[in-house]
Design a protein around this motif. Sequence first.
Motif, PDB file in Angstrom:
ATOM      1  N   LEU A   5       0.858  -1.186   0.000  1.00  0.00           N
ATOM      2  CA  LEU A   5       0.000   0.000   0.000  1.00  0.00           C
ATOM      3  C   LEU A   5       0.889   1.230   0.000  1.00  0.00           C
ATOM      4  CD1 LEU A   5      -2.486  -1.143   2.787  1.00  0.00           C
ATOM      5  CD2 LEU A   5      -3.032  -0.905   0.344  1.00  0.00           C
ATOM      6  N   ARG A   6       0.583   2.171  -0.900  1.00  0.00           N
ATOM      7  CA  ARG A   6       1.346   3.431  -0.930  1.00  0.00           C
ATOM      8  C   ARG A   6       0.542   4.480  -0.177  1.00  0.00           C
ATOM      9  NH1 ARG A   6       5.198   4.827  -4.460  1.00  0.00           N
ATOM     10  NH2 ARG A   6       4.226   6.836  -4.930  1.00  0.00           N
ATOM     11  N   VAL A   7       1.088   4.917   0.927  1.00  0.00           N
ATOM     12  CA  VAL A   7       0.364   5.914   1.719  1.00  0.00           C
ATOM     13  C   VAL A   7       1.219   7.165   1.904  1.00  0.00           C
ATOM     14  CG1 VAL A   7      -0.899   4.116   3.003  1.00  0.00           C
ATOM     15  CG2 VAL A   7       1.151   5.131   4.006  1.00  0.00           C
ATOM     16  N   ALA A   8       0.540   8.253   2.246  1.00  0.00           N
ATOM     17  CA  ALA A   8       1.250   9.496   2.587  1.00  0.00           C
ATOM     18  C   ALA A   8       0.679  10.031   3.889  1.00  0.00           C
ATOM     19  CB  ALA A   8       1.083  10.528   1.485  1.00  0.00           C
ATOM     20  N   ILE A   9       1.528  10.712   4.631  1.00  0.00           N
ATOM     21  CA  ILE A   9       1.092  11.335   5.881  1.00  0.00           C
ATOM     22  C   ILE A   9       1.096  12.845   5.663  1.00  0.00           C
ATOM     23  CG2 ILE A   9       1.631  11.681   8.329  1.00  0.00           C
ATOM     24  CD1 ILE A   9       3.002   8.882   8.244  1.00  0.00           C
ATOM     25  N   ILE A  10      -0.024  13.457   5.949  1.00  0.00           N
ATOM     26  CA  ILE A  10      -0.154  14.918   5.784  1.00  0.00           C
ATOM     27  C   ILE A  10      -0.162  15.528   7.182  1.00  0.00           C
ATOM     28  CG2 ILE A  10      -1.628  16.776   4.920  1.00  0.00           C
ATOM     29  CD1 ILE A  10      -2.773  14.655   2.897  1.00  0.00           C
ATOM     30  N   GLY A  11       0.911  16.205   7.535  1.00  0.00           N
ATOM     31  CA  GLY A  11       1.056  16.739   8.899  1.00  0.00           C
ATOM     32  C   GLY A  11       1.987  15.825   9.682  1.00  0.00           C
ATOM     33  N   PHE A  20       1.387   7.363  13.540  1.00  0.00           N
ATOM     34  CA  PHE A  20       1.146   6.742  12.232  1.00  0.00           C
ATOM     35  C   PHE A  20       2.463   6.430  11.515  1.00  0.00           C
ATOM     36  CE2 PHE A  20      -2.893   8.710  13.236  1.00  0.00           C
ATOM     37  CZ  PHE A  20      -3.758   7.655  12.978  1.00  0.00           C
ATOM     38  N   GLY A  21       3.414   7.364  11.579  1.00  0.00           N
ATOM     39  CA  GLY A  21       4.702   7.124  10.916  1.00  0.00           C
ATOM     40  C   GLY A  21       5.346   5.856  11.440  1.00  0.00           C
ATOM     41  N   GLU A  48      13.781  11.426   8.980  1.00  0.00           N
ATOM     42  CA  GLU A  48      15.020  11.003   9.662  1.00  0.00           C
ATOM     43  C   GLU A  48      14.673  10.146  10.891  1.00  0.00           C
ATOM     44  OE1 GLU A  48      17.558  14.312  10.854  1.00  0.00           O
ATOM     45  OE2 GLU A  48      18.454  12.943  12.337  1.00  0.00           O
ATOM     46  N   ILE A  49      13.707  10.601  11.661  1.00  0.00           N
ATOM     47  CA  ILE A  49      13.307   9.849  12.867  1.00  0.00           C
ATOM     48  C   ILE A  49      12.795   8.456  12.490  1.00  0.00           C
ATOM     49  CG2 ILE A  49      11.547   9.770  14.720  1.00  0.00           C
ATOM     50  CD1 ILE A  49      11.866  12.878  14.857  1.00  0.00           C
ATOM     51  N   VAL A  72      -4.289   8.403   2.286  1.00  0.00           N
ATOM     52  CA  VAL A  72      -3.520   9.399   3.051  1.00  0.00           C
ATOM     53  C   VAL A  72      -4.095   9.497   4.463  1.00  0.00           C
ATOM     54  CG1 VAL A  72      -2.878  10.769   1.038  1.00  0.00           C
ATOM     55  CG2 VAL A  72      -4.936  11.392   2.320  1.00  0.00           C
ATOM     56  N   ILE A  73      -3.235   9.909   5.367  1.00  0.00           N
ATOM     57  CA  ILE A  73      -3.626  10.111   6.761  1.00  0.00           C
ATOM     58  C   ILE A  73      -3.438  11.586   7.049  1.00  0.00           C
ATOM     59  CG2 ILE A  73      -3.018   9.560   9.177  1.00  0.00           C
ATOM     60  CD1 ILE A  73      -2.050   7.273   6.355  1.00  0.00           C
ATOM     61  N   ILE A  74      -4.477  12.207   7.575  1.00  0.00           N
ATOM     62  CA  ILE A  74      -4.385  13.648   7.859  1.00  0.00           C
ATOM     63  C   ILE A  74      -4.176  13.838   9.356  1.00  0.00           C
ATOM     64  CG2 ILE A  74      -5.604  15.860   7.790  1.00  0.00           C
ATOM     65  CD1 ILE A  74      -6.970  14.862   5.220  1.00  0.00           C
ATOM     66  N   THR A  75      -3.005  14.336   9.691  1.00  0.00           N
ATOM     67  CA  THR A  75      -2.660  14.579  11.103  1.00  0.00           C
ATOM     68  C   THR A  75      -2.155  16.015  11.266  1.00  0.00           C
ATOM     69  OG1 THR A  75      -0.621  13.411  10.571  1.00  0.00           O
ATOM     70  CG2 THR A  75      -2.211  12.232  11.911  1.00  0.00           C
TER      71      THR A  75
END
Length: 401
Positions: A5-11, A20-21, A48-49, A72-75
């Motif tokens: 699954l290709r996901v992105a984190i927004i925030g 989430f990361g 980096e973390i 996507v996940i909105i945080t």
Amino acid sequence: MSEKLRVAIIGTGARGTHTFGRLFSKRNDVEIAALCDTNSVRVRAAAEILGITPNFYSSIEEMAAAEKLDGVIITTPDCEHYSCAKKALNAGWNVLIDKPLATNAKDGKELIELAQKSGKTLMIGFNLRHSEVLKRLKSFIDDGTLGKVFIAENREFYDGGRTYMARWNRFFSKTGGLWIHKASHDFDIFNWLLGFPKPLRVSSFAAVNVLDENHLPFELEEGKKPGPDCNHCPYKDKCKDKFLLSEEELKLWGDKAVAEDGYVKNLCIYLSEKDNHDNGLAMVEYEGNIKVSLFEDFIGSKSDRIYTIGGDKAVAEVSLHNQTITITPRWGGEIVTYHVQIPPGGHGGADPSLVDTFCKVLRGEATSTSTAEHGLLATALGQAAEISRREHRMVEMSELL
Ligand SMILES: NC(=O)c1ccc[n+]([C@@H]2O[C@H](COP(=O)([O-])OP(=O)(O)OC[C@H]3O[C@@H](n4cnc5c(N)ncnc54)[C@H](O)[C@@H]3O)[C@@H](O)[C@H]2O)c1
């Protein structure tokens, strides 16, 4: 759909990175393809973390032009949920918004319409629903152990709530108020436990009683000004409420990141400007003469959610912190206390379970049970409580829904 699954984190702040990361980066069925944050220092620090090499974006528009994503996940801060979710749905992505759905019911309704038109999933990060203790409590309601439930209470003590006053969470304009920001979890839990009865009216009282300039937990010394944040405060060795940023946290919120957007994570909780409450009470009346009350204490003595659920066959008393449920039957039956085992992970194992459900939803193996409609109900209840406390009146839910 790609194998991973290709996901992105927004925030890429606290929830985006540390919850989430970390959870996504541990899974081998997910690739964090992109990170998006308006702060270029923070977005790189997050990677980096997490030890990952994603693509970086400072806006959703740029990300939409370049990335094919499954979800996507909105945080972001709550006040950005509406515009970020709108852009993400328009880009054709499935969306998980960490609670709340939005900072008012009107924006929430618009997002629901948009999600329906897009055919994409809009799921809300109601992680409390994944708590093993609350799932067990719900089973006692659903299997009739308590009988017909007519009254419920949750007393929430949250010592981490002090730090709301150190960050954006202290402002109504950023959150819609803490009755939305924090209590949307709790209103959702009431709705879910009770089987989503129709809420009719809400009243509330809330205020700042302790976290203000009159209650600094140390004696001021001549010519020594406290604050503005804990790391720079001359009283940091004396203050019982100091929140010092660790080396890792300084990567996300240190001076370099602050220089870009002025966002300080650990302002003095006593001296910061604020218009959200540090304690309050709210009550909701639902159809069928069901009443609930919610007590919020963010002053910081302890952390627990203590529930009492009254039915016509038994009463349940719950401590989330102690992981116990005590059932006292009517007419003198045996009183039983259950100790619920919880899995590892944030919020009593609820965060990994939420992430797992989102992945299943993205793969088409499950449907979202914490829907945008549920998000709207919780947001609207919180908004009603905010209106009630500010306008000193009872608010009819028909004003908002
Ligand atoms: N479910 C839970 O238990 C839980 C717990 C804490 C927070 N939350 C929710 O998680 C969300 C994030 O909270 P947090 O404490 O991690 O916040 P945070 O301040 O630590 O991080 C927010 C990040 O969003 C970035 N940002 C701001 N506007 C943006 C935009 N338009 N586009 C992209 N990035 C943007 C900021 O630069 C920051 O890095 C909030 O909605 C909060 O209500 C949920």
